[in-house]
Design a protein around this motif. Structure first.
Motif, PDB file in Angstrom:
ATOM      1  N   SER A   1       0.825  -1.215   0.000  1.00  0.00           N
ATOM      2  CA  SER A   1       0.000   0.000   0.000  1.00  0.00           C
ATOM      3  C   SER A   1       0.862   1.269   0.000  1.00  0.00           C
ATOM      4  CB  SER A   1      -0.933   0.013   1.210  1.00  0.00           C
ATOM      5  OG  SER A   1      -0.207   0.172   2.422  1.00  0.00           O
ATOM      6  N   LYS A   2       2.126   1.145   0.380  1.00  0.00           N
ATOM      7  CA  LYS A   2       2.981   2.329   0.450  1.00  0.00           C
ATOM      8  C   LYS A   2       3.159   2.985  -0.911  1.00  0.00           C
ATOM      9  CE  LYS A   2       5.392   0.551   4.516  1.00  0.00           C
ATOM     10  NZ  LYS A   2       6.671   0.031   5.070  1.00  0.00           N
ATOM     11  N   ASP A   3       3.126   2.190  -1.983  1.00  0.00           N
ATOM     12  CA  ASP A   3       3.193   2.792  -3.307  1.00  0.00           C
ATOM     13  C   ASP A   3       2.035   2.320  -4.200  1.00  0.00           C
ATOM     14  OD1 ASP A   3       4.127   0.229  -3.621  1.00  0.00           O
ATOM     15  OD2 ASP A   3       6.165   0.814  -4.133  1.00  0.00           O
ATOM     16  N   LEU A   4       0.962   1.872  -3.563  1.00  0.00           N
ATOM     17  CA  LEU A   4      -0.287   1.509  -4.256  1.00  0.00           C
ATOM     18  C   LEU A   4      -0.067   0.506  -5.385  1.00  0.00           C
ATOM     19  CD1 LEU A   4      -2.225   4.903  -4.396  1.00  0.00           C
ATOM     20  CD2 LEU A   4      -2.446   3.038  -2.754  1.00  0.00           C
ATOM     21  N   LYS A   5       0.701  -0.536  -5.097  1.00  0.00           N
ATOM     22  CA  LYS A   5       0.851  -1.619  -6.061  1.00  0.00           C
ATOM     23  C   LYS A   5      -0.509  -2.264  -6.339  1.00  0.00           C
ATOM     24  CE  LYS A   5       5.538  -3.276  -5.079  1.00  0.00           C
ATOM     25  NZ  LYS A   5       5.979  -2.057  -4.399  1.00  0.00           N
ATOM     26  N   ARG A   6      -0.654  -2.788  -7.527  1.00  0.00           N
ATOM     27  CA  ARG A   6      -1.800  -3.657  -7.795  1.00  0.00           C
ATOM     28  C   ARG A   6      -1.548  -4.971  -7.063  1.00  0.00           C
ATOM     29  NH1 ARG A   6      -2.362   0.783  -9.190  1.00  0.00           N
ATOM     30  NH2 ARG A   6      -3.257   1.551 -11.142  1.00  0.00           N
ATOM     31  N   VAL A   7      -2.576  -5.549  -6.492  1.00  0.00           N
ATOM     32  CA  VAL A   7      -2.406  -6.748  -5.673  1.00  0.00           C
ATOM     33  C   VAL A   7      -3.501  -7.759  -5.987  1.00  0.00           C
ATOM     34  CG1 VAL A   7      -2.391  -7.679  -3.328  1.00  0.00           C
ATOM     35  CG2 VAL A   7      -1.285  -5.501  -3.796  1.00  0.00           C
ATOM     36  N   THR A   8      -3.116  -9.005  -6.182  1.00  0.00           N
ATOM     37  CA  THR A   8      -4.042 -10.128  -6.212  1.00  0.00           C
ATOM     38  C   THR A   8      -3.649 -11.060  -5.073  1.00  0.00           C
ATOM     39  OG1 THR A   8      -4.324 -10.021  -8.621  1.00  0.00           O
ATOM     40  CG2 THR A   8      -4.952 -12.068  -7.532  1.00  0.00           C
ATOM     41  N   LEU A   9      -4.598 -11.370  -4.206  1.00  0.00           N
ATOM     42  CA  LEU A   9      -4.336 -12.235  -3.058  1.00  0.00           C
ATOM     43  C   LEU A   9      -5.274 -13.437  -3.109  1.00  0.00           C
ATOM     44  CD1 LEU A   9      -4.138  -9.547  -0.198  1.00  0.00           C
ATOM     45  CD2 LEU A   9      -2.229 -10.562  -1.482  1.00  0.00           C
ATOM     46  N   GLU A  10      -4.712 -14.632  -3.159  1.00  0.00           N
ATOM     47  CA  GLU A  10      -5.501 -15.861  -3.059  1.00  0.00           C
ATOM     48  C   GLU A  10      -5.099 -16.499  -1.740  1.00  0.00           C
ATOM     49  OE1 GLU A  10      -6.714 -19.161  -2.565  1.00  0.00           O
ATOM     50  OE2 GLU A  10      -5.225 -19.885  -4.003  1.00  0.00           O
ATOM     51  N   LEU A  11      -5.977 -16.385  -0.744  1.00  0.00           N
ATOM     52  CA  LEU A  11      -5.608 -16.708   0.633  1.00  0.00           C
ATOM     53  C   LEU A  11      -6.309 -17.978   1.112  1.00  0.00           C
ATOM     54  CD1 LEU A  11      -5.718 -13.023   1.939  1.00  0.00           C
ATOM     55  CD2 LEU A  11      -3.781 -14.283   0.960  1.00  0.00           C
ATOM     56  N   GLY A  12      -6.638 -18.015   2.385  1.00  0.00           N
ATOM     57  CA  GLY A  12      -7.122 -19.250   2.973  1.00  0.00           C
ATOM     58  C   GLY A  12      -8.605 -19.478   2.809  1.00  0.00           C
ATOM     59  N   GLY A  13      -9.071 -20.519   3.455  1.00  0.00           N
ATOM     60  CA  GLY A  13     -10.490 -20.860   3.417  1.00  0.00           C
ATOM     61  C   GLY A  13     -10.880 -21.734   4.584  1.00  0.00           C
TER      62      GLY A  13
END
Length: 492
Positions: free
Chosen positions: A258-270
């Motif tokens: 977030s410090k440089d507003l990167k694009r982010v895709t997160l595939e996390l838990g379930g």
């Protein structure tokens, strides 16, 4: 439990890739040691023996890899080549992986303990994924927009730049393919960081990439632990992070990026629900439910670790579950009769085991298909626990599931949604209206009807609601994750 199936040590595969000095980093088409000279060992969880040593990348090494990726992106040798050439390179990558599929499957089985039948399927699926994405470069369209006759307005879809691809340890080849495919198809360059517990197949893929026409620097591979990942996530020249892994690490990545507003895709838990109605084919549902939490030793983000069965068929379904659990033979990943291999590491085995103690402390009762030995853990069913129990709310990431009941569809949906996660769900019923209604009501990114873990090679999106992630992999939606839309307004 009977002793886990074993294989004569002399008969276990010994890939030539594991011989020689420590494995190096792939930067700008060349293999190079970490500047610090530091390495770490990766272990075979079935035997506890070290497989090989691997370079541990520091911030300076990540700098070098990102710089190489940036040069490759800005050169006309990748993003600016014709889409037809980019498609051809992706097909070459798929072909070379297919030609070495058995070796890659063996490396993953050695590195993370998955049965060979499973890692073979994962590699084959990865080849299909890459071939799917090879079709995208020629189909990434912009649009024209209505405008005054004195102007011409249109949009372009352009690659983001440098993508940091960080994968988890439980499906090394598959997860790397899921990230390389869309990133490369859309013209981006990549710095990949495989998980510290299972880096070997990614490094072997790096060698195979050098056999294709992929320009140097388009894909770079850095290995290491949290320090490596932190350096990549926080690097100012990285435009996007695509991460698969735990919720805790995903939140940290979001914070740093977030410090440089990167694009982010997160595939996390379930903490995915398996919902079984009284009209379901109970035998098929039991097979699907046990596969949901035991297949792959439960080390999967889509694990169906909360099983809800309609009250009227609870006892019959429970009997079928216990019978199916006993069919999951534990053993060496290379034994042909093995259905479950060991857990991936001693640390992870200890973590999963601790949840069994927590379940007992919370008043739960455990039904298990045997006892634990080494890093092997049999399928285990927890009963007599409520929604507020930690074993019901927290992701265990092992072959452990809680069995609970529901009254009707509304109750099943409410209980299924009572979680911070929302990655997947499985619904078992022969009633079409009930199936669609339940699927619509569940807050999950993927809902399987009378099936479990049916994964596409890229045609439909995959990702989670709530704290299971941000964004989608696959499907048309993936284009938004790896491209920017540029508006061009021309005065005529």
């Amino acid at each position: 439990m009977s002793t886990p199936l074993t294989v004569d040590p002399a008969a276990r595969p010994a890939p030539a890739f594991l011989t020689g000095p420590a494995k190096k980093l792939l930067i700008d088409g060349a293999w190079t040691s970490a500047r610090s000279g530091e390495t770490f060992e990766t272990f075979d969880p079935a035997t506890g023996k070290a497989l090989t040593s691997v370079a541990s990348a520091g911030a300076e090494d990540v700098d070098r890899a990102v710089a190489a990726a940036r040069r490759a992106f800005e050169a006309p040798s990748w993003a600016a080549i014709t889409p037809y050439r980019r498609s051809r390179v992706l097909l070459q990558i798929a072909d070379v992986l297919e030609a070495h599929a058995e070796e890659l499957a063996v490396l993953d089985s050695l590195d993370m303990g998955g049965p060979l039948w499973m890692t073979r399927w994962l590699v084959d699926h990865s080849v299909e994924v890459l071939r799917h994405y090879a079709g995208w470069p020629t189909k990434i369209y912009g649009q024209t927009a209505p405008s005054d006759p004195s102007a011409f307005h249109y949009t372009l879809r352009q690659p983001l730049g440098v993508v940091g691809a960080i994968t988890a340890w439980n499906g090394p080849v598959l997860q790397l393919a899921w990230k390389l495919g869309p990133a490369l198809a859309t013209g981006n360059t990549v710095v990949a960081k495989p998980a510290e517990w299972s880096p070997l197949s990614a490094l072997r893929i790096g060698e195979l990439l050098l056999e294709t026409d992929l320009p140097h620097g388009v894909v770079n591979i850095v290995t290491g632990g949290a320090t490596t990942g932190e350096a990549l996530t926080g690097h100012r020249e990285v435009d996007k992070i695509s991460f698969t892994g735990s919720l805790a690490v995903g939140k940290r990545i979001l914070e740093v990026s977030s410090k440089d507003l990167k694009r982010v895709t997160l595939e996390l838990g379930g903490k995915s629900p398996t919902i079984v109605f009284d009209d379901a084919d109970l035998e098929a549902a039991a097979k699907g439910a046990v596969a949901g939490f035991a297949q792959g030793s439960g080390e999967g983000c889509v694990a169906g670790s909360r099983i809800f069965v309609q009250e009227s068929v609870r006892e019959r379904f429970r009997e079928l579950l216990l019978r199916e659990m006993k069919a999951y033979t534990l053993g060496d990943p290379f034994h042909p009769e093995t259905r479950m291999g060991p857990l991936a590491s001693p640390q992870h085995f200890q973590r999963v085991s601790s949840y069994l103690d927590i379940a007992r402390e919370e008043g739960g009762t455990l039904e298990t298909a045997g006892g634990s030995e080494g890093l092997y853990m049999p399928p285990t069913l927890i009963e007599n626990v409520g929604a507020d129990a930690r074993v019901v709310g927290e992701e265990i990431f092992g072959p452990v599931a809680a069995l609970m009941t529901f009254t009707d569809a509304d109750d099943a949906i409410a209980q299924g949604n009572d979680t911070i996660y929302g990655l997947s769900a499985s619904v078992w019923t022969t009633n079409l209206e009930r199936a669609h209604r339940t699927a619509s009501g569940l807050r999950a990114g993927t809902v399987w009807i009378n099936a479990y873990a049916d994964m596409s090679a890229g045609t439909v999106p995959f990702g989670g609601f709530k704290q299971s992630g941000i964004g989608r992999e696959h499907g048309i939606e993936v284009l938004d994750a790896y491209t920017e839309t540029k508006t061009v307004m021309v005065h005529l």
